[in-house]
Motif scaffolding. Structure first.
Motif, mmCIF file in Angstrom:
data_model
loop_
_atom_site.group_PDB
_atom_site.id
_atom_site.type_symbol
_atom_site.label_atom_id
_atom_site.label_comp_id
_atom_site.label_asym_id
_atom_site.label_seq_id
_atom_site.Cartn_x
_atom_site.Cartn_y
_atom_site.Cartn_z
ATOM 1 N N LEU A 59 0.834 -1.205 0.000
ATOM 2 C CA LEU A 59 0.000 0.000 0.000
ATOM 3 C C LEU A 59 0.868 1.255 0.000
ATOM 4 N N VAL A 60 1.869 1.304 0.879
ATOM 5 C CA VAL A 60 2.724 2.490 0.987
ATOM 6 C C VAL A 60 3.531 2.696 -0.296
ATOM 7 N N LEU A 61 4.121 1.617 -0.819
ATOM 8 C CA LEU A 61 4.929 1.745 -2.042
ATOM 9 C C LEU A 61 4.095 2.211 -3.229
ATOM 10 N N LEU A 95 9.709 3.791 -6.853
ATOM 11 C CA LEU A 95 8.816 3.201 -5.855
ATOM 12 C C LEU A 95 7.821 2.237 -6.505
ATOM 13 N N LEU A 96 7.340 2.562 -7.706
ATOM 14 C CA LEU A 96 6.409 1.669 -8.387
ATOM 15 C C LEU A 96 7.101 0.381 -8.826
ATOM 16 N N ILE A 97 8.369 0.476 -9.245
ATOM 17 C CA ILE A 97 9.131 -0.735 -9.574
ATOM 18 C C ILE A 97 9.337 -1.581 -8.322
ATOM 19 N N VAL A 144 8.156 -5.487 -7.553
ATOM 20 C CA VAL A 144 9.082 -6.509 -7.039
ATOM 21 C C VAL A 144 8.544 -7.098 -5.746
ATOM 22 N N TRP A 145 8.073 -6.234 -4.862
ATOM 23 C CA TRP A 145 7.534 -6.692 -3.580
ATOM 24 C C TRP A 145 6.310 -7.584 -3.775
ATOM 25 N N GLU A 146 5.413 -7.169 -4.675
ATOM 26 C CA GLU A 146 4.194 -7.943 -4.904
ATOM 27 C C GLU A 146 4.500 -9.327 -5.466
ATOM 28 N N PRO A 180 -2.203 -9.359 -6.657
ATOM 29 C CA PRO A 180 -1.623 -10.633 -7.103
ATOM 30 C C PRO A 180 -1.216 -10.564 -8.576
ATOM 31 N N LEU A 181 0.071 -10.652 -8.828
ATOM 32 C CA LEU A 181 0.549 -10.526 -10.204
ATOM 33 C C LEU A 181 0.089 -11.681 -11.082
#
Length: 466
Positions: free
Chosen positions: A208-210, A245-247, A251-253, A262-263
């Motif tokens: 959420l924050v990213l 931050l979006l990249i 990566v985090w997701e 969910p990717l």
């Protein structure tokens, strides 16, 4: 741990029409507030002493908070109760509407609009999830078509309602109108809908924050680029930092066990293509609407109401076309409807750019306005049908939230990008300068939507949705 998914149930005494009403009225309110301020922007600009940057944030504060929290609100609804979070979102939206009406400075209106967007984020995706699960599968496309028509109605009457209220009362009443409707609808929703839950999904605060910070950085950079200079430190910092931050978010997701986005959904071709089309559609169309809604007042001297009425051939058409599209989408196919809709929109925007001059007669806009309205109507319901049909049952909430997120991000980016093009080529100093900025901005919108029309051709046929 595996949890049982309890789908929403309609009480035996409640008709489908009643269910459509309890989810549709709140949806109408939140879609109305996407465009209701557009015809009031020149008046608000003068009353609050707002700049072009402020005008963009009056729209983008709503759409960004809306977009940033859609997926989180959907996950919270699955875990804590969809009806409960739906009601909480509607209540917050109502309170924030009162705060908008009480604003006396640009920053106060921007802040209240952001809170409105938080409430809307809980209403929009859960309304479609509740509706989709509450109707039999053989009636789902028709019900979604009606839902799309209600969304289209909010879009249609937004500029007219905004103009009528500003002419008859003042711009604050644009927001006061939400308050009695919200107060009356809350107990109605509580009585009709029963509680339901989805899978026991964990929250993803890092995601959420990213995502929120990344979106804010990119949009902030685009909004301020024309005024502050694209190579200035703050603008570059916003653009580069936001992109980074979006990249990091993606990566985090891909690594976290409980992602907010969910990717795997994007491995479903229908969902990935329709999300790409939703983004280009919103960027091109709503960015153009932001400027065109002001044209009749700033350049041609019409009142807010007269300006809103002149947009009706465009904005009213989705109200008629979207339900029809929902009824025929299973027979014709979503690919044909969505691609045709985007092509009509691209042609319409290009047509508007060609005919726009300081002294253009209104009749020159009627045909492209109608084409644009039909194009929007062919987009709303088929897009929702593709998303709900392609996602697994337990993923419908997050799939709906993802599509709405993409669309709202497109709105924010469209307003920012096209306003930046406008500011680079023209301004508010005179009617001629406004047109000088408007024409290239609308051409950019037409080009973006044309790309979406080509992308829409990749939507798989009905037998290969997933």
């Amino acid at each position: 741990m595996t949890s049982t998914v309890l789908e929403p149930e309609v009480r035996a005494s409640r008709s489908l029409g009643t269910v459509l009403a309890v989810v549709g009225i709140p949806v109408f309110m939140v879609t109305l507030d996407n465009l209701v301020v557009t015809t009031a922007l020149p008046v608000i600009k003068n009353d609050l002493g707002a700049s072009l940057t402020d005008l963009q944030w009056f729209v983008n504060a709503y759409t960004l908070s809306f977009a940033a929290l859609l997926l989180t609100a959907s996950a919270i609804g699955d875990r804590l109760g969809r009806r409960r979070i739906f009601l909480a979102g509607l209540a917050l939206f109502t309170v924030a509407s009162a705060a908008c009406a009480l604003a006396t400075e640009p920053w106060m209106l921007i802040g209240a609009r952001a809170i409105q967007g938080v409430g809307a984020a809980a209403v929009m995706p859960l309304s479609l999830t509740l509706l989709s699960a509450a109707v039999p599968a053989d009636k789902r496309s028709a019900a979604i078509g009606i839902w799309g028509g209600i969304s289209g109605l909010g879009v249609a009457v937004g500029p007219v309602v905004g103009g009528a209220v500003v002419d008859g009362l003042n711009w604050q009443w644009i927001f006061w109108l939400n308050v009695p409707i919200g107060v009356l609808v809350l107990p109605f929703v509580a009585r009709v809908l029963t509680e339901s839950y989805g899978g026991s999904r964990r929250f993803d605060p890092v995601g959420l924050v990213l995502s929120a910070a990344g979106l804010l950085g990119v949009v902030w950079g685009v909004v301020h680029g024309a005024d502050d200079g694209w190579t200035s430190g703050p603008v570059l910092g916003g653009l580069v930092g936001g992109a980074a931050l979006l990249i990091a978010f993606l990566v985090w997701e891909g690594r976290t066990p409980a992602p907010m986005l969910p990717l795997r959904l994007f491995r479903i071709r229908a969902i990935s293509v329709v999300n790409a089309t939703s983004f280009t559609f919103s960027l091109g169309v709503f960015g153009a609407v932001f400027l065109l809604a002001q044209f009749f007042q700033v350049v041609q001297g019409y009142s807010p109401l007269d300006s809103g009425l002149r947009t009706l051939p465009w904005t009213a058409a989705p109200m008629v076309v979207a339900p029809i599209a929902g009824l025929i989408v299973d027979r014709v196919g979503a690919r044909v409807l969505i691609a045709s809709g985007q092509a009509l929109l691209a042609v319409a925007l290009g047509w508007m750019a060609v005919v726009t001059t300081v002294d253009v007669v209104y009749g020159s806009y009627v045909v492209p306005f109608v084409l644009a309205g039909v194009g929007m109507g062919l987009t709303f319901a088929p897009t929702a049908s593709v998303v709900m049909g392609a996602a697994a049952e337990n993923d419908r909430g997050v799939a709906s939230g993802t599509n709405n997120t993409v669309r709202e991000v497109g709105v924010a980016m469209g307003v920012a990008v096209l306003a930046s093009v406008f500011a680079s080529a023209g301004g508010y100093e005179s009617p001629a300068q406004f047109v000088d900025g408007l024409v290239p901005a609308v051409w950019v919108g037409a080009a973006v939507v044309a790309v979406g029309a080509v992308v829409a051709l990749l939507i798989p046929g009905p037998s290969k949705t997933r």
